[in-house]
Structure formats: C-alpha cells, structure tokens
Design an enzyme around this catalytic site. Structure first.
Site, PDB file in Angstrom:
ATOM      1  N   TRP A 229       0.855  -1.182   0.000  1.00 38.35           N
ATOM      2  CA  TRP A 229       0.000   0.000   0.000  1.00 38.35           C
ATOM      3  C   TRP A 229       0.902   1.247   0.000  1.00 38.35           C
ATOM      4  O   TRP A 229       1.846   1.324   0.782  1.00 38.35           O
ATOM      5  CB  TRP A 229      -0.893  -0.015   1.251  1.00 38.35           C
TER       6      TRP A 229
ATOM      7  N   ASP B  93     -16.848  11.112  -2.024  1.00 40.03           N
ATOM      8  CA  ASP B  93     -16.181   9.878  -1.606  1.00 40.03           C
ATOM      9  C   ASP B  93     -16.909   9.249  -0.416  1.00 40.03           C
ATOM     10  O   ASP B  93     -18.091   9.540  -0.146  1.00 40.03           O
ATOM     11  CB  ASP B  93     -14.694  10.181  -1.305  1.00 40.03           C
TER      12      ASP B  93
ATOM     13  N   ARG C  84      -9.629  -3.026   8.317  1.00 36.80           N
ATOM     14  CA  ARG C  84     -10.295  -1.721   8.409  1.00 36.80           C
ATOM     15  C   ARG C  84     -11.689  -1.880   9.053  1.00 36.80           C
ATOM     16  O   ARG C  84     -12.670  -1.294   8.611  1.00 36.80           O
ATOM     17  CB  ARG C  84     -10.442  -1.089   7.019  1.00 36.80           C
TER      18      ARG C  84
ATOM     19  N   LYS D 123     -16.673   5.615  -8.326  1.00 32.36           N
ATOM     20  CA  LYS D 123     -15.394   5.089  -7.845  1.00 32.36           C
ATOM     21  C   LYS D 123     -15.724   3.864  -7.001  1.00 32.36           C
ATOM     22  O   LYS D 123     -16.379   3.979  -5.968  1.00 32.36           O
ATOM     23  CB  LYS D 123     -14.687   6.151  -7.007  1.00 32.36           C
ATOM     24  N   TRP D 124     -15.262   2.705  -7.451  1.00 30.45           N
ATOM     25  CA  TRP D 124     -15.578   1.417  -6.792  1.00 30.45           C
ATOM     26  C   TRP D 124     -14.344   1.012  -5.990  1.00 30.45           C
ATOM     27  O   TRP D 124     -13.324   0.643  -6.563  1.00 30.45           O
ATOM     28  CB  TRP D 124     -15.904   0.401  -7.869  1.00 30.45           C
ATOM     29  N   ASP D 125     -14.477   1.076  -4.688  1.00 29.88           N
ATOM     30  CA  ASP D 125     -13.341   0.836  -3.794  1.00 29.88           C
ATOM     31  C   ASP D 125     -13.375  -0.586  -3.230  1.00 29.88           C
ATOM     32  O   ASP D 125     -14.412  -1.277  -3.286  1.00 29.88           O
ATOM     33  CB  ASP D 125     -13.433   1.862  -2.648  1.00 29.88           C
ATOM     34  N   MET D 126     -12.268  -1.037  -2.666  1.00 28.63           N
ATOM     35  CA  MET D 126     -12.187  -2.356  -2.020  1.00 28.63           C
ATOM     36  C   MET D 126     -11.043  -2.266  -1.026  1.00 28.63           C
ATOM     37  O   MET D 126      -9.883  -2.248  -1.419  1.00 28.63           O
ATOM     38  CB  MET D 126     -11.879  -3.414  -3.090  1.00 28.63           C
ATOM     39  N   ASN D 127     -11.384  -2.183   0.255  1.00 28.05           N
ATOM     40  CA  ASN D 127     -10.361  -1.778   1.219  1.00 28.05           C
ATOM     41  C   ASN D 127      -9.823  -2.858   2.149  1.00 28.05           C
ATOM     42  O   ASN D 127      -9.313  -2.537   3.233  1.00 28.05           O
ATOM     43  CB  ASN D 127     -10.884  -0.607   2.049  1.00 28.05           C
TER      44      ASN D 127
ATOM     45  N   ASP E 287      -3.043   5.408  -2.974  1.00 26.70           N
ATOM     46  CA  ASP E 287      -3.475   6.367  -1.951  1.00 26.70           C
ATOM     47  C   ASP E 287      -2.355   7.338  -1.619  1.00 26.70           C
ATOM     48  O   ASP E 287      -2.562   8.329  -0.930  1.00 26.70           O
ATOM     49  CB  ASP E 287      -3.872   5.630  -0.665  1.00 26.70           C
TER      50      ASP E 287
HETATM   51  C1  DGJ Z   1      -9.394   4.127   0.046  1.00 25.81           C
HETATM   52  C2  DGJ Z   1      -9.289   4.897  -1.225  1.00 25.81           C
HETATM   53  O1  DGJ Z   1      -8.119   4.586  -1.893  1.00 25.81           O
HETATM   54  C3  DGJ Z   1      -9.363   6.382  -0.890  1.00 25.81           C
HETATM   55  O2  DGJ Z   1      -9.166   7.146  -2.049  1.00 25.81           O
HETATM   56  C4  DGJ Z   1     -10.709   6.657  -0.296  1.00 25.81           C
HETATM   57  O3  DGJ Z   1     -11.717   6.424  -1.237  1.00 25.81           O
HETATM   58  C5  DGJ Z   1     -10.901   5.791   0.953  1.00 25.81           C
HETATM   59  N1  DGJ Z   1     -10.647   4.407   0.678  1.00 25.81           N
HETATM   60  C6  DGJ Z   1     -12.309   5.948   1.475  1.00 25.81           C
HETATM   61  O4  DGJ Z   1     -12.591   5.077   2.469  1.00 25.81           O
END
Ligand code: DGJ
Length: 737
Positions: free
Chosen positions: A199, A366, A443, A476-480, A548
């Site tokens: 990351w 966001d 997270r 914007k489709w996120d995956m954290n 990020d």
């Molecule tokens: C991770 C993304 O990379 C960021 O740009 C942002 O959208 C955050 N998640 C939001 O939780």
C-alpha cells in the site's frame, strides 16, 4: 489470415509483421512449442527442431528414446508422465489419480475472437483485426477435452491465450490447477521484471536474474494486490528501454494469481501464469466446462518503451470498454483528503463551487454518504443515503452539483460490510467466514460472499436504487481489505475450493450488470489505492486510482512503474494538499500537478484552502490540462530516465504525427553546484525544428542525439528551487511561414 497451417506436419504458425508463434504436434502426440519471437519465414518447418532427449534418469516419451518431455518445449504440459517441471493444469480423478496426458485431436481457425464466459478479455472491434486458432486436445482416460485458444492481433505484436476444460465423461473431475499459459524458453539468459510494493508504494519495477530453481510472484489476498502485480516482463539481460528483446505478460484477472518461473537442469526455463492454484479446486461434472482467464502476451525486439507503447495502444483499443474509450478523461475534484467522512451538504457544495471556479468538470463524493458511516466502524453494506449529512439525498445533491455546472460522481465499496450495519444484522451468513473461527477484520470490515449470486443481486438492487434516482456520471468502486477465512457459509465442503474464483466472478458480474444498465457511467476502480490495478479491472473500469499515496515525489515512482504495463489513460492521479497526508512532504503545487497530468488528472483537496496565488495557478493547470490531456493520456509515452536510478527522472509524450511533445523532468534532491546533465529525447521527427516553451529552437535529431539540458531554460531553475521540483517542456514543431 495470419496463420500458416501445415497439415501434414501438424504445424501452426501464427504471425504478423512483428512476431512468429509456432506450435505443432510433438513426438508424444501433445502440443509442442516450436518457436516464439521475432517474425520468421512462415514456411519454415520446425518439427524436431526442439526435440531432445536426456539420459539416463530421464523418462523418454517414445520407444526410440529420442524424446523426453522434460527436455521439450511444451505448450500446456500435463502432470505425471515424465515432465518433471510444474504442470500447466492438474485434474484429480475419482480414483485419486492426477495423471493426465493431452493428445492433440483437431484444430479450427476463425476470424475475430470469442468472448470468455463471465470473464474480462480483450476483444476485436472488427472481425479482421485478429485471427483465432483453437487447438482441441483430449485425455482418453479422464475423458476431458482441453481447448487451447490463441488470438493473434494483426496490428499489434500481441497474442492472447486462454484455455477451456470440458468433462466429456460421466465421473466428476476436480480441476486443481488451471493456468492460462505456459511458455517454455530455450535458454535462460533472461531477467524477470516484476512489479512489487505494498500500500502506498505500488508497482515498483524490480529486476531479478533467472537462475536455476524456482521463482514466483503471486497473490493469495483475493485481489491482485499492491504487493505483486499480475503483469511481468521477461527480457534479455541487455534489453533496456530503447533496445532489445522482451516479452510482457498481463493476466486479465483480478483475483489470486501466480506467475512462476522454473529453470531446470537442461537449460531454459518454464514460465506459467494464471489463477493461483493454492486452494483452487473446481469440480467438473458431466459436460461441465471451465474457462481460464486470458493472458495478453506482448513481444518486442525494440526495448521496454516499445513493449509498453504496444500494451498501451492495445489496452486503449482492445480492452477498455466505455463511452470514454480513447476520449479525454474528465478533470475531477474528489473530497476524500479534504473532508474524509466529516462533511455535510453545505461543506460539499462549497468545495464543489470552488472546483467549478477553478475549471474542474466533475465532483466526486467519496466515502461517508450512506448508512451510519461517520467512521470506518459502521455503515458499509447500507447503500442508502445518510440524510443527517445530505438531507436531500444523493438525488438532491447531484442535482445541486449539476446546477453548479459540474457532473456528479459517487464512491461505493460494494464488496464489504461492517458488523455495525443493517445488512450484516439481517444476513450474518453473507460474509466469508470459517466455521467456529474468529473473523479477521481489515479496516473493521468483513468481505461479503460474492460467490453467492443472491448477495450480488441484493447489492445490485440497493445500488440500482441510488444510481437510478440521481444524476451520476462517474463511480469510484473501492475495495479496502484483502480476503481472509475464505469460506462460503452453508456451502458443501467439496465446493469451498471454488470460492476465491467465484468471488471475483461475482465482482465481474456486478460490474457487468451496472455497466449494461448505466452505460454512460465512467467507472474508476480502487482498492485502497492501487491494490487491484490489473487488466481484468480495466475491462470494466477504464481508469484505476493508482495509489493512496498522493505525494508527488512518490507518485513519480508509482506512476513510472505502472506505465510499464498500463496506459496513462488508466492511471488515476490527483493533486493533493501540501504537506502531503501520507508523507508529510511539502511540494509546490505546480510540481504536484506536473506529475498528476501524466494520468487522468484531478484534485483531492479543498481548493478554498489554498492561497489566492495558488488558486490562480490551479486555474492555469486546469486550462493547460484541458488543452493537452489528449496528448498526455493517448500520446506515445517514452520513459527517459528512471526515478529508481538517479536524482532526476524524466519521461515524455509525443503526438501521433510527432508535431507536439511534452517532456517532464523531476528532480528529487537539490544538489549545490550540480553536474550538468542532458536528457536525450525520443520519438521526434529528426529533420523537424521544435520550439521549446516558445523559446529555443532545435532540430529533432539534436534533441534525440544530445538531449535537452536539465538546466534549461536559461534561468538556471534548478539552482533557485527546492527539493522535489519539476519542469515541463512543451515542444512544438516549428512551421516556417
Ligand atoms: C481508500 C481509497 O483509496 C481512498 O481514495 C478513499 O476512497 C478511501 N478508501 C475511502 O474510504
């Protein structure tokens, strides 16, 4: 048609002006690789050219003992019959045997290229752009039919490959390994280039010498990962950016993958790539089929820049699907780094208005707009608006943003759920979780079980409601988080090996449904930044949030590394606040913009908080980007000097007709009384005069032979600047009047 078939020799020669890929029936009746590289004469017969037999202790495949499989170059090797290197596939039969042997049966050639069911893949716009060769093989005992697909693209030095399996027998088979390709190299005077990181520092190129033994890069995280990218290059040791032979392999897949190199005792090495076989087990009942993802194999004899340029062109034309295909991307303003989840409508509108004043085109809301999402402990899974923050809902906000004169975009993270959510309270068995074991969180969230169609349907319905009732032009489709405890609840034990792959198929199916239903939306993929930056995602989302880490200095490295395997049009890059949130580093706003413009370009800060003087510069940056974004995003990119090697890094883009080019030079640390340095340019017309920043004029041949001084223009800018500075040079072909 670009396949020369010699029926008597059973030889298939795929070729275009740049490459030849020759395969044929081997001495064991299976498919042998006969040649892969620079174009050779298509009439060349290669049977026996690679055939060798080692002895003793090799197990020859024929009675005459002239051929051992372990010395052969083999197209899709089986397990257990004398090729002791890693197999390309493995099938466990009901009696417990894993031995199989593929025998070539028939072939078919057709124009164009077929879709791969449920999977992303490159495509043709017209049937005559490519030729597909289909080789059907069969294992008599397991009764399994294996089809090897090859598509050669006429205008690219590119071949794609994938494989299908069909059970033609009655017993249930278990596919425990089903890789997308095997390429056996005759010698091992090569290096592997892998793209590694974590990351915040994704896709750093790393060169490793190929030596005897096994080396591999992989992901077992459930996504392709920031740690190792499913793109690798195999290059000759002396190949550099400007000359030499190299092969790039992009796996068109976003889940667990493996790229493996095995250099054995007899010279050469085996390269295999595909779905990671670790904990992969796919049952194949009677008449059932399985398709592997595709690999895009790019060949060059002209160095790594040429390799990347071909991949860029190919992805822009033959992989990306979107109304934004080959179109300049909107300049966006995202509120994440400005507000995180702490906002209300007024705050958002204030940020958006300032963005509009600066010239931004799209505002992106966001994380934090839904459910009880005030921090990252709650809300994921509840895709309905939080009216405490946004009283008029997403529909009301999107209208207000439109009234300001901006398009509206929205963030989602549809694969996840928080324990504190209505969704989890209603469906606790919809998360991936192993029975009687603690659920590992990432997270503070869990991963929804996308291997179950009912989960995907449910999320689709929720999202559909939000999207269809608002004015949304971007998502914007996120995956954290990565996947842990990969177990699908209430599903039989012998189906658990399917879960990782079914999960990603579920993700693809949701993307596909949303794209079909809302074809005008521009999707940007994201996984905590660049955690799922792969060719599979680009089929659905033509751009990806690259990292990020928005620090300009770090971004030079990240974007430079990313450019090896992916086009500039796909690289999400924004100007953020200084000091930077990830590194604390301070950098001038123009220097930050000079790196973001080698990407999709946008802002990730509250422009109300920059000084008036900086704001005026932001306006100019946007004007500049609007003028040149076509060139940045679709011009021919040349990497000139690597940020991993020197204090100065440089790259440039050149227009198709070579009349316009932009060169960027980034300097890391300021050095007193520095050495003079010139950077040699590329891709210009030799005998044309170029005017640089409307000042000096030089012929293209001089600029390419001797370069541009890093101290240019004359004001000796490096001496007056700080650390982490940059310069941009616009080269316009001079037309004498
Ligand atoms: C991770 C993304 O990379 C960021 O740009 C942002 O959208 C955050 N998640 C939001 O939780």
């Amino acid at each position: 048609m670009a396949v020369k078939i010699n029926d008597s020799e059973k030889q298939f020669h795929l070729y275009n002006s740049k490459l030849s890929y020759v395969i044929g029936e081997g001495p064991d009746g299976g498919i042998e690789q006969l040649y892969f590289g620079k174009r050779i004469n298509e009439n060349q017969i290669l049977k026996g050219y690679q055939t060798r037999c080692g002895r003793p202790l090799c197990c020859p495949a024929n009675e005459e003992e002239t051929y051992s499989k372990e010395l052969g170059l083999r197209e899709y090797p089986s397990f257990g019959t004398g090729d002791f290197r890693g197999a390309a596939y493995e099938i466990c039969q009901e009696n417990g045997s894993r031995v199989t042997e593929l025998v070539f049966k028939s072939y078919e050639v057709c124009s164009g290229k077929k879709k791969i069911p449920g999977l992303p893949a490159s495509y043709v716009n017209n049937e005559d752009e490519a030729t597909t060769l289909k080789l059907t093989c069969f294992d008599e005992v397991a009764k399994v039919e294996v089809v090897l697909y090859y598509t050669l693209f006429e205008n690219y030095p590119i071949i794609t490959r994938n494989v299908s399996f069909k059970n033609l027998g009655k017993e249930e088979l278990k596919l425990t390994k089903a890789l997308s390709c095997c390429i056996d190299f005759f010698d091992n005077e090569y290096d592997l280039v892998q793209f590694e990181g974590a990351w915040g520092r994704e896709r750093y190129p790393k060169i490793r010498a190929i030596e005897k033994g096994i080396m591999q890069v992989e992901s077992m995280r459930g996504h392709s990962s920031p740690n190792f990218n499913p793109f690798v290059i195999i290059k000759r040791k002396n190949t550099d950016e400007f000359q030499g032979e190299a092969i790039g392999i992009n796996l068109v897949y976003s889940g667990n993958f493996l790229a493996r190199i095995e250099a054995g005792s007899f010279g050469g090495f085996r390269f295999t790539m595909g779905i990671n076989p670790t904990w992969f087990q796919w049952p194949l009942g009677e008449n059932e089929e399985f398709y592997t993802p595709e690999v895009i194999i790019t060949y060059t004899n002209d160095g790594l820049n040429d390799l990347s340029q071909n991949i860029h062109r190919f992805m822009n034309n033959q992989l990306v699907r979107s109304p934004y295909k080959n179109k300049p991307r909107p300049i966006l303003l995202n509120n994440w780094e400005a507000t995180e989840m702490n906002f209300d409508e007024e705050k958002i509108l204030k940020i958006a208005r300032k963005g509009k004043e600066a010239g931004v085109e799209l505002f992106v809301l966001d994380d934090g707009w839904f459910g009880k999402r005030n921090n990252d402990y709650a809300g994921l899974g509840d895709w309905f608006v939080n009216t405490d923050k946004l009283p008029d809902g997403i529909s009301g906000l999107s209208k207000k943003i439109n009234e300001i004169g901006l398009d509206f975009g929205l963030w989602i993270e549809p694969e996840m759920v928080n324990e504190d959510s209505d969704l989890y309270r209603a469906h606790p068995d919809w998360v991936l979780a192993a029975p009687n074991r603690k659920k590992t969180l990432g997270r503070h969230q869990m991963v929804l079980d996308y291997s179950k169609p009912e989960v995907v349907d449910y999320i689709y319905d929720m999202l559909h409601k939000v999207i269809s009732t608002a004015s949304i032009s971007y998502i914007k489709w996120d995956m954290n988080r990565a996947i842990t405890e990969c177990y699908s609840q209430n599903v039989p034990a012998d189906r658990q090996g399917m879960v990782y792959h079914k999960y990603i198929m579920g993700v693809y199916s949701l993307y596909e449904r949303l794209i079909q239903e809302f074809p005008n939306i521009l999707f940007e993929s994201c996984a905590s930044g660049g955690g799922r930056f792969d060719a599979g995602m680009l089929y659905y989302a033509p751009q990806a949030w690259c990292s990020d880490d928005t620090d300009g200095h770090e971004r030079v490295k990240i974007q430079y590394g990313t450019s090896y395997g992916y086009p500039i049009s796909s690289i999400g890059a924004h100007v953020s606040a200084s000091p930077n949130q990830q590194t604390g580093r301070t950098m001038d706003i123009d220097d930050r913009a000079n790196i973001a413009c080698f990407g999709t370009f946008g802002y990730e800060l509250d422009l109300n908080e920059v000084s008036e003087e900086e704001f005026e510069r932001v306006k100019k940056q946007i004007e500049f980007m609007k003028k040149y974004r076509g060139l940045f995003q679709y011009g021919t990119l040349y990497r000139l000097q690597s940020p991993f090697e020197k204090n100065t890094a440089s790259w440039m883009v050149v227009s198709e007709d070579k009349s316009l080019a932009i060169v960027a030079i980034y300097r890391s640390l300021k050095t007193p009384n520095d050495e003079l340095e010139r950077i040699k340019l590329q891709g210009l017309t030799e005998n044309a005069i170029y005017e640089i920043n409307h000042k000096e004029m030089y012929y293209g041949d001089l600029l390419m032979a001797q370069g541009i001084g890093t101290m240019e223009p004359a004001e000796n800018w490096f001496e007056s600047d700080n650390d982490f500075t940059s310069r941009m040079f616009i080269l316009e072909q001079h037309v004498t009047k």
